[in-house]
Design a protein around this motif. Sequence first.
Motif, PDB file in Angstrom:
ATOM      1  N   CYS A 142     -31.282-128.078 -68.906  1.00 25.63           N
ATOM      2  CA  CYS A 142     -29.829-128.240 -68.781  1.00 25.63           C
ATOM      3  C   CYS A 142     -29.260-128.981 -69.982  1.00 25.63           C
ATOM      4  O   CYS A 142     -28.198-128.622 -70.491  1.00 25.63           O
ATOM      5  CB  CYS A 142     -29.485-128.969 -67.483  1.00 25.63           C
ATOM      6  SG  CYS A 142     -29.844-128.009 -65.993  1.00 25.63           S
TER       7      CYS A 142
ATOM      8  N   LEU B 158     -23.990-129.726 -64.835  1.00 25.25           N
ATOM      9  CA  LEU B 158     -23.852-128.262 -64.816  1.00 25.25           C
ATOM     10  C   LEU B 158     -23.525-127.740 -63.428  1.00 25.25           C
ATOM     11  O   LEU B 158     -22.719-126.824 -63.288  1.00 25.25           O
ATOM     12  CB  LEU B 158     -25.133-127.593 -65.319  1.00 25.25           C
ATOM     13  CG  LEU B 158     -25.322-127.514 -66.814  1.00 25.25           C
ATOM     14  CD1 LEU B 158     -26.547-126.678 -67.155  1.00 25.25           C
ATOM     15  CD2 LEU B 158     -24.110-126.955 -67.519  1.00 25.25           C
ATOM     16  N   ARG B 159     -24.148-128.322 -62.415  1.00 28.09           N
ATOM     17  CA  ARG B 159     -23.843-127.890 -61.043  1.00 28.09           C
ATOM     18  C   ARG B 159     -22.350-128.088 -60.745  1.00 28.09           C
ATOM     19  O   ARG B 159     -21.715-127.239 -60.132  1.00 28.09           O
ATOM     20  CB  ARG B 159     -24.684-128.667 -60.032  1.00 28.09           C
ATOM     21  CG  ARG B 159     -26.069-128.132 -59.818  1.00 28.09           C
ATOM     22  CD  ARG B 159     -26.806-128.937 -58.745  1.00 28.09           C
ATOM     23  NE  ARG B 159     -28.134-128.569 -58.406  1.00 28.09           N
ATOM     24  CZ  ARG B 159     -29.166-128.366 -59.207  1.00 28.09           C
ATOM     25  NH1 ARG B 159     -29.022-128.447 -60.483  1.00 28.09           N
ATOM     26  NH2 ARG B 159     -30.359-128.064 -58.748  1.00 28.09           N
TER      27      ARG B 159
ATOM     28  N   VAL C 226     -31.102-121.649 -65.845  1.00 28.22           N
ATOM     29  CA  VAL C 226     -31.177-122.940 -66.530  1.00 28.22           C
ATOM     30  C   VAL C 226     -31.337-124.064 -65.506  1.00 28.22           C
ATOM     31  O   VAL C 226     -32.174-124.956 -65.674  1.00 28.22           O
ATOM     32  CB  VAL C 226     -29.933-123.181 -67.418  1.00 28.22           C
ATOM     33  CG1 VAL C 226     -29.880-124.619 -67.908  1.00 28.22           C
ATOM     34  CG2 VAL C 226     -29.923-122.240 -68.602  1.00 28.22           C
ATOM     35  N   LEU C 227     -30.559-124.025 -64.438  1.00 30.50           N
ATOM     36  CA  LEU C 227     -30.631-125.070 -63.415  1.00 30.50           C
ATOM     37  C   LEU C 227     -32.011-125.126 -62.763  1.00 30.50           C
ATOM     38  O   LEU C 227     -32.523-126.213 -62.488  1.00 30.50           O
ATOM     39  CB  LEU C 227     -29.541-124.856 -62.364  1.00 30.50           C
ATOM     40  CG  LEU C 227     -28.136-125.224 -62.813  1.00 30.50           C
ATOM     41  CD1 LEU C 227     -27.087-124.658 -61.870  1.00 30.50           C
ATOM     42  CD2 LEU C 227     -28.001-126.736 -62.924  1.00 30.50           C
TER      43      LEU C 227
ATOM     44  N   ARG D 237     -20.273-125.425 -62.647  1.00 28.23           N
ATOM     45  CA  ARG D 237     -20.750-124.044 -62.541  1.00 28.23           C
ATOM     46  C   ARG D 237     -19.605-123.041 -62.407  1.00 28.23           C
ATOM     47  O   ARG D 237     -19.544-122.067 -63.138  1.00 28.23           O
ATOM     48  CB  ARG D 237     -21.711-123.913 -61.362  1.00 28.23           C
ATOM     49  CG  ARG D 237     -22.353-122.552 -61.245  1.00 28.23           C
ATOM     50  CD  ARG D 237     -23.346-122.540 -60.084  1.00 28.23           C
ATOM     51  NE  ARG D 237     -24.069-121.283 -60.035  1.00 28.23           N
ATOM     52  CZ  ARG D 237     -23.599-120.180 -59.469  1.00 28.23           C
ATOM     53  NH1 ARG D 237     -22.401-120.187 -58.912  1.00 28.23           N
ATOM     54  NH2 ARG D 237     -24.316-119.070 -59.466  1.00 28.23           N
TER      55      ARG D 237
ATOM     56  N   ASP E 203     -28.345-131.714 -65.191  1.00 33.45           N
ATOM     57  CA  ASP E 203     -28.359-130.676 -64.165  1.00 33.45           C
ATOM     58  C   ASP E 203     -27.220-130.892 -63.168  1.00 33.45           C
ATOM     59  O   ASP E 203     -26.570-129.941 -62.744  1.00 33.45           O
ATOM     60  CB  ASP E 203     -29.715-130.590 -63.471  1.00 33.45           C
ATOM     61  CG  ASP E 203     -30.215-131.919 -62.926  1.00 33.45           C
ATOM     62  OD1 ASP E 203     -29.846-132.978 -63.469  1.00 33.45           O
ATOM     63  OD2 ASP E 203     -30.986-131.890 -61.951  1.00 33.45           O
TER      64      ASP E 203
ATOM     65  N   LEU F 201     -26.767-119.520 -65.797  1.00 35.38           N
ATOM     66  CA  LEU F 201     -26.669-120.881 -65.277  1.00 35.38           C
ATOM     67  C   LEU F 201     -27.702-121.149 -64.196  1.00 35.38           C
ATOM     68  O   LEU F 201     -28.340-122.210 -64.184  1.00 35.38           O
ATOM     69  CB  LEU F 201     -25.264-121.141 -64.744  1.00 35.38           C
ATOM     70  CG  LEU F 201     -24.199-121.286 -65.817  1.00 35.38           C
ATOM     71  CD1 LEU F 201     -22.808-121.193 -65.210  1.00 35.38           C
ATOM     72  CD2 LEU F 201     -24.371-122.586 -66.565  1.00 35.38           C
TER      73      LEU F 201
END
Length: 89
Positions: free
Chosen positions: A69, A6-7, A61-62, A10, A3, A58
Amino acid sequence: MADQTLRGLRTGLVESLNRAVVTDLLDDLQERKIFNTGEVEEVQEGQRTTKEKARSLLDMVLRKGPRACEGFIECLRQRDQELCSKLQL
């Protein structure tokens, strides 16, 4: 950890994901039972532009946490290896 990854990526993902990959990812996430039909439809029909769809995808998912994630990242690696390499994912 996934996570946080991904952050951090982003903005790059929102800028780089294309419509076909977003659609494929939605199919993959639904198949893995990370997303349900309503969530897929919300991204597909509730957003007009590809960037809006990617942003919505996104964010959803987060909100689902690290396991979702991880699943997203696995699917993305299968669908767009070039983008993953570019983003060092």
